[in-house]
Design an enzyme around this catalytic site. Sequence first.
Site, PDB file in Angstrom:
ATOM      1  N   ASP A   1      -3.136  -2.667  -5.101  1.00 34.95           N
ATOM      2  CA  ASP A   1      -2.127  -3.681  -4.747  1.00 34.95           C
ATOM      3  C   ASP A   1      -1.173  -3.944  -5.913  1.00 34.95           C
ATOM      4  OD1 ASP A   1      -2.984  -4.213  -2.139  1.00 34.95           O
ATOM      5  OD2 ASP A   1      -4.237  -5.910  -2.731  1.00 34.95           O
TER       6      ASP A   1
ATOM      7  N   HIS B   1       0.822  -1.219   0.000  1.00 33.18           N
ATOM      8  CA  HIS B   1       0.000   0.000   0.000  1.00 33.18           C
ATOM      9  C   HIS B   1       0.855   1.268   0.000  1.00 33.18           C
ATOM     10  CE1 HIS B   1      -3.499  -2.509   1.893  1.00 33.18           C
ATOM     11  NE2 HIS B   1      -3.167  -2.906   0.685  1.00 33.18           N
TER      12      HIS B   1
ATOM     13  N   HIS C   1      -9.244  -1.887  -5.207  1.00 33.44           N
ATOM     14  CA  HIS C   1      -8.165  -2.214  -4.276  1.00 33.44           C
ATOM     15  C   HIS C   1      -7.152  -3.168  -4.917  1.00 33.44           C
ATOM     16  CE1 HIS C   1      -6.024  -2.368  -0.536  1.00 33.44           C
ATOM     17  NE2 HIS C   1      -5.839  -3.650  -0.793  1.00 33.44           N
TER      18      HIS C   1
ATOM     19  N   HIS D   1      -0.886 -11.329  -5.361  1.00 27.38           N
ATOM     20  CA  HIS D   1       0.474 -10.846  -5.095  1.00 27.38           C
ATOM     21  C   HIS D   1       1.554 -11.729  -5.728  1.00 27.38           C
ATOM     22  CE1 HIS D   1      -0.800  -7.641  -2.508  1.00 27.38           C
ATOM     23  NE2 HIS D   1      -1.475  -8.457  -1.735  1.00 27.38           N
TER      24      HIS D   1
HETATM   25 ZN   LIG Z   1      -3.970  -4.532  -0.385  1.00 27.78          ZN
END
Ligand SMILES: [Zn+2]
Length: 284
Positions: free
Chosen positions: A220, A60, A216, A243
Amino acid sequence: MHSGAPVQLRILPAPVGTGVVFRRTDLDGFEVEANSHNVARVSYATSLMKKGVLISTTEHLLSAFIGCGIDNAVVELDNLELPILDGSARPFVEAILSAGIRKQRRPRTYLRMRRDLELREGGKFIAVYPAESYSVSYTIDFPHPLIGKETFRVELSNGSYLKHIAPARTFGSREDEHAMRDMGLIRGASRENCIVLTRQGIENPPLRFADEFVRHKVLDLIGDLALLGKQILGNVVADRAGHAMHTALVSRILRDRTLWEETTVEDEQEPVSVPLRAAAQHAM
Ligand SMILES: [Zn+2]
Protein backbone atom coordinates in the site's frame (compact mmCIF):
# COMPACT_ATOMS: atom_id res chain seq x y z
CA MET A 1 -13.91 -3.74 -2.80
CA HIS A 2 -15.78 -0.74 -1.38
CA SER A 3 -18.42 0.20 -3.98
CA GLY A 4 -19.25 -3.41 -4.89
CA ALA A 5 -19.70 -2.27 -8.51
CA PRO A 6 -18.54 -4.42 -11.45
CA VAL A 7 -15.72 -2.82 -13.43
CA GLN A 8 -13.62 -3.50 -16.50
CA LEU A 9 -10.07 -2.23 -16.57
CA ARG A 10 -7.62 -2.01 -19.44
CA ILE A 11 -3.99 -0.85 -19.29
CA LEU A 12 -2.59 0.82 -22.42
CA PRO A 13 0.93 1.92 -23.32
CA ALA A 14 1.61 5.67 -23.14
CA PRO A 15 4.35 7.96 -24.49
CA VAL A 16 7.36 9.13 -22.45
CA GLY A 17 6.39 11.83 -19.96
CA THR A 18 2.73 10.78 -19.62
CA GLY A 19 2.99 9.31 -16.14
CA VAL A 20 -0.03 7.28 -15.06
CA VAL A 21 -3.40 8.59 -16.23
CA PHE A 22 -6.78 7.07 -15.35
CA ARG A 23 -9.46 7.37 -18.03
CA ARG A 24 -13.18 6.91 -17.26
CA THR A 25 -14.61 5.31 -20.40
CA ASP A 26 -18.12 5.64 -18.90
CA LEU A 27 -17.68 9.43 -18.66
CA ASP A 28 -16.58 10.34 -22.21
CA GLY A 29 -13.00 9.37 -21.51
CA PHE A 30 -12.52 11.93 -18.71
CA GLU A 31 -8.92 11.71 -17.47
CA VAL A 32 -7.58 11.91 -13.92
CA GLU A 33 -3.81 11.98 -13.51
CA ALA A 34 -2.30 9.84 -10.75
CA ASN A 35 -0.65 12.65 -8.81
CA SER A 36 -0.97 14.28 -5.42
CA HIS A 37 -3.02 17.25 -6.74
CA ASN A 38 -5.88 14.86 -7.36
CA VAL A 39 -5.82 13.03 -4.02
CA ALA A 40 -9.36 13.14 -2.67
CA ARG A 41 -10.21 10.86 0.16
CA VAL A 42 -7.99 8.66 2.19
CA SER A 43 -9.26 6.46 4.94
CA TYR A 44 -9.48 2.77 4.11
CA ALA A 45 -8.29 3.28 0.53
CA THR A 46 -6.74 6.03 -1.58
CA SER A 47 -9.02 7.85 -3.99
CA LEU A 48 -8.36 10.46 -6.64
CA MET A 49 -10.83 13.11 -7.71
CA LYS A 50 -10.81 15.76 -10.40
CA LYS A 51 -13.79 18.01 -11.16
CA GLY A 52 -16.04 15.66 -9.19
CA VAL A 53 -14.89 12.53 -11.05
CA LEU A 54 -13.70 9.83 -8.67
CA ILE A 55 -11.12 7.08 -9.15
CA SER A 56 -11.16 4.91 -6.07
CA THR A 57 -8.78 2.35 -4.51
CA THR A 58 -5.79 3.19 -6.69
CA GLU A 59 -3.03 1.90 -4.42
CA HIS A 60 -2.65 -1.73 -5.53
CA LEU A 61 -2.34 -1.02 -9.25
CA LEU A 62 -0.01 1.96 -8.70
CA SER A 63 2.09 -0.25 -6.44
CA ALA A 64 2.29 -2.91 -9.18
CA PHE A 65 3.43 -0.24 -11.65
CA ILE A 66 6.30 0.82 -9.37
CA GLY A 67 7.24 -2.81 -8.73
CA CYS A 68 7.33 -3.58 -12.46
CA GLY A 69 9.11 -0.33 -13.35
CA ILE A 70 6.17 1.13 -15.31
CA ASP A 71 6.43 4.94 -15.58
CA ASN A 72 3.89 5.65 -18.32
CA ALA A 73 0.48 4.08 -18.81
CA VAL A 74 -3.15 4.93 -19.48
CA VAL A 75 -5.58 3.00 -17.30
CA GLU A 76 -9.10 2.79 -18.70
CA LEU A 77 -11.97 1.85 -16.41
CA ASP A 78 -15.74 1.98 -16.78
CA ASN A 79 -16.66 2.64 -13.17
CA LEU A 80 -15.37 4.61 -10.19
CA GLU A 81 -13.33 1.95 -8.41
CA LEU A 82 -10.46 -0.27 -9.51
CA PRO A 83 -11.05 -4.02 -9.22
CA ILE A 84 -9.80 -5.61 -6.00
CA LEU A 85 -9.06 -9.00 -7.71
CA ASP A 86 -7.52 -11.26 -5.04
CA GLY A 87 -6.71 -8.35 -2.70
CA SER A 88 -3.03 -8.23 -3.68
CA ALA A 89 -1.03 -6.72 -6.55
CA ARG A 90 -0.12 -10.10 -8.05
CA PRO A 91 -2.90 -10.31 -10.69
CA PHE A 92 -1.91 -6.83 -11.93
CA VAL A 93 1.76 -7.82 -12.05
CA GLU A 94 0.99 -11.04 -13.94
CA ALA A 95 -1.15 -9.18 -16.48
CA ILE A 96 1.55 -6.54 -16.99
CA LEU A 97 4.29 -9.14 -17.41
CA SER A 98 2.27 -11.23 -19.85
CA ALA A 99 1.47 -8.15 -21.95
CA GLY A 100 5.17 -7.23 -21.87
CA ILE A 101 7.03 -4.05 -20.93
CA ARG A 102 8.56 -1.74 -23.51
CA LYS A 103 11.70 0.13 -22.54
CA GLN A 104 11.43 3.76 -23.64
CA ARG A 105 14.34 5.78 -24.95
CA ARG A 106 14.52 8.60 -22.45
CA PRO A 107 16.30 7.79 -19.15
CA ARG A 108 13.99 7.74 -16.14
CA THR A 109 14.00 10.84 -13.94
CA TYR A 110 14.14 9.98 -10.24
CA LEU A 111 13.26 12.06 -7.24
CA ARG A 112 16.34 11.82 -5.04
CA MET A 113 15.97 12.86 -1.40
CA ARG A 114 18.64 15.30 -0.23
CA ARG A 115 17.47 15.77 3.36
CA ASP A 116 15.55 13.82 6.00
CA LEU A 117 11.83 14.32 6.37
CA GLU A 118 9.96 12.93 9.37
CA LEU A 119 6.25 13.19 10.18
CA ARG A 120 4.64 12.17 13.47
CA GLU A 121 1.02 11.99 14.51
CA GLY A 122 0.23 10.51 17.89
CA GLY A 123 1.94 7.12 17.90
CA LYS A 124 2.20 7.04 14.09
CA PHE A 125 5.40 7.81 12.23
CA ILE A 126 6.57 8.08 8.65
CA ALA A 127 9.88 9.33 7.29
CA VAL A 128 12.08 9.34 4.22
CA TYR A 129 15.88 9.55 4.30
CA PRO A 130 18.42 10.09 1.50
CA ALA A 131 19.69 6.88 -0.17
CA GLU A 132 20.97 5.74 -3.56
CA SER A 133 18.16 3.22 -4.02
CA TYR A 134 14.50 2.84 -3.01
CA SER A 135 13.83 0.86 0.14
CA VAL A 136 10.86 0.62 2.47
CA SER A 137 10.65 -0.49 6.08
CA TYR A 138 7.26 -0.85 7.73
CA THR A 139 6.23 -1.73 11.28
CA ILE A 140 2.70 -2.57 12.40
CA ASP A 141 1.41 -3.38 15.85
CA PHE A 142 -2.00 -4.98 15.56
CA PRO A 143 -3.71 -6.57 18.55
CA HIS A 144 -4.37 -10.02 17.09
CA PRO A 145 -2.85 -13.41 18.01
CA LEU A 146 -1.56 -13.91 14.43
CA ILE A 147 -0.11 -10.41 13.99
CA GLY A 148 1.16 -8.37 16.95
CA LYS A 149 4.29 -6.41 16.14
CA GLU A 150 5.71 -7.10 12.67
CA THR A 151 8.42 -5.29 10.72
CA PHE A 152 9.29 -5.87 7.09
CA ARG A 153 12.06 -4.21 5.13
CA VAL A 154 12.51 -4.48 1.37
CA GLU A 155 14.95 -3.10 -1.17
CA LEU A 156 12.95 -2.50 -4.35
CA SER A 157 15.37 -3.90 -6.88
CA ASN A 158 16.23 -7.27 -8.39
CA GLY A 159 12.63 -8.33 -8.68
CA SER A 160 12.15 -8.42 -4.89
CA TYR A 161 8.80 -6.63 -5.23
CA LEU A 162 7.40 -9.42 -7.38
CA LYS A 163 8.50 -12.13 -5.00
CA HIS A 164 8.07 -10.57 -1.55
CA ILE A 165 5.42 -7.84 -1.83
CA ALA A 166 3.06 -8.31 -4.79
CA PRO A 167 1.35 -11.48 -3.45
CA ALA A 168 0.50 -9.99 -0.02
CA ARG A 169 -3.27 -9.55 0.34
CA THR A 170 -5.33 -6.97 2.12
CA PHE A 171 -7.00 -7.94 5.38
CA GLY A 172 -9.98 -7.05 7.53
CA SER A 173 -11.67 -8.35 10.64
CA ARG A 174 -15.15 -9.79 11.12
CA GLU A 175 -15.49 -7.52 14.17
CA ASP A 176 -15.12 -4.33 12.11
CA GLU A 177 -17.28 -5.59 9.27
CA HIS A 178 -20.64 -4.17 10.36
CA ALA A 179 -19.26 -0.74 11.20
CA MET A 180 -17.52 -0.55 7.82
CA ARG A 181 -20.61 -1.71 5.91
CA ASP A 182 -22.61 0.96 7.76
CA MET A 183 -20.16 3.54 6.42
CA GLY A 184 -20.85 2.29 2.89
CA LEU A 185 -17.50 0.51 2.67
CA ILE A 186 -16.40 -3.06 1.77
CA ARG A 187 -19.58 -3.84 -0.18
CA GLY A 188 -17.52 -6.05 -2.47
CA ALA A 189 -15.41 -7.73 0.22
CA SER A 190 -15.33 -11.52 0.33
CA ARG A 191 -13.11 -14.40 1.41
CA GLU A 192 -11.79 -14.44 -2.14
CA ASN A 193 -10.39 -10.90 -2.01
CA CYS A 194 -9.15 -10.35 1.53
CA ILE A 195 -7.80 -12.19 4.54
CA VAL A 196 -10.67 -12.35 7.02
CA LEU A 197 -9.52 -12.14 10.63
CA THR A 198 -11.56 -13.69 13.40
CA ARG A 199 -10.85 -13.17 17.11
CA GLN A 200 -8.29 -15.94 17.24
CA GLY A 201 -7.27 -16.70 13.69
CA ILE A 202 -8.35 -16.35 10.07
CA GLU A 203 -11.38 -17.67 8.23
CA ASN A 204 -9.69 -18.38 4.93
CA PRO A 205 -6.25 -19.94 5.41
CA PRO A 206 -3.54 -20.41 4.37
CA LEU A 207 -1.60 -17.17 4.55
CA ARG A 208 0.82 -16.61 1.66
CA PHE A 209 3.48 -15.45 4.16
CA ALA A 210 3.49 -15.67 7.96
CA ASP A 211 3.93 -11.87 7.95
CA GLU A 212 1.58 -11.21 5.02
CA PHE A 213 -0.14 -8.35 6.92
CA VAL A 214 2.90 -6.07 7.20
CA ARG A 215 3.95 -6.95 3.65
CA HIS A 216 0.58 -5.70 2.45
CA LYS A 217 1.18 -2.41 4.27
CA VAL A 218 4.45 -2.12 2.33
CA LEU A 219 2.49 -2.77 -0.88
CA ASP A 220 0.00 0.00 0.00
CA LEU A 221 2.75 2.45 0.94
CA ILE A 222 4.56 1.91 -2.37
CA GLY A 223 1.27 2.50 -4.20
CA ASP A 224 0.55 5.71 -2.31
CA LEU A 225 4.08 7.06 -2.78
CA ALA A 226 3.63 6.50 -6.53
CA LEU A 227 1.51 9.67 -6.39
CA LEU A 228 4.84 11.55 -6.31
CA GLY A 229 4.81 10.91 -10.06
CA LYS A 230 8.42 9.70 -10.00
CA GLN A 231 10.32 6.77 -8.61
CA ILE A 232 12.12 7.73 -5.39
CA LEU A 233 15.72 7.34 -4.36
CA GLY A 234 15.34 7.22 -0.60
CA ASN A 235 14.79 5.01 2.41
CA VAL A 236 11.19 5.18 3.63
CA VAL A 237 10.41 4.16 7.20
CA ALA A 238 6.84 3.84 8.49
CA ASP A 239 5.46 2.81 11.87
CA ARG A 240 1.69 2.23 12.19
CA ALA A 241 1.04 4.77 9.42
CA GLY A 242 -1.88 4.51 7.01
CA HIS A 243 -3.10 5.91 3.70
CA ALA A 244 -3.63 9.40 5.16
CA MET A 245 -0.04 9.61 6.45
CA HIS A 246 1.35 8.07 3.26
CA THR A 247 -0.30 10.77 1.15
CA ALA A 248 0.63 13.48 3.68
CA LEU A 249 4.27 12.47 3.14
CA VAL A 250 3.80 12.82 -0.61
CA SER A 251 2.44 16.35 -0.36
CA ARG A 252 5.12 17.41 2.15
CA ILE A 253 7.86 16.15 -0.19
CA LEU A 254 6.38 17.93 -3.21
CA ARG A 255 5.77 21.17 -1.30
CA ASP A 256 9.44 21.61 -0.31
CA ARG A 257 11.78 21.66 -3.31
CA THR A 258 14.85 21.89 -1.04
CA LEU A 259 14.20 18.31 0.16
CA TRP A 260 14.99 16.62 -3.15
CA GLU A 261 16.44 16.89 -6.61
CA GLU A 262 15.71 15.28 -9.93
CA THR A 263 18.32 12.93 -11.27
CA THR A 264 18.92 10.11 -13.72
CA VAL A 265 20.86 6.95 -12.90
CA GLU A 266 23.81 5.58 -14.92
CA ASP A 267 23.76 1.88 -15.82
CA GLU A 268 20.31 1.54 -14.49
CA GLN A 269 19.17 -1.85 -13.26
CA GLU A 270 15.55 -2.52 -14.11
CA PRO A 271 13.31 -3.81 -11.32
CA VAL A 272 12.24 -6.55 -13.73
CA SER A 273 15.61 -7.74 -14.98
CA VAL A 274 14.78 -11.41 -15.45
CA PRO A 275 13.25 -12.55 -18.76
CA LEU A 276 9.58 -11.65 -18.64
CA ARG A 277 8.23 -15.16 -19.16
CA ALA A 278 10.35 -16.48 -16.31
CA ALA A 279 9.32 -13.57 -14.11
CA ALA A 280 5.64 -14.27 -14.72
CA GLN A 281 6.11 -17.85 -13.54
CA HIS A 282 8.21 -16.68 -10.64
CA ALA A 283 5.53 -14.28 -9.52
CA MET A 284 2.87 -16.98 -9.43
ZN1 LIG B 1 -4.16 -2.40 0.28
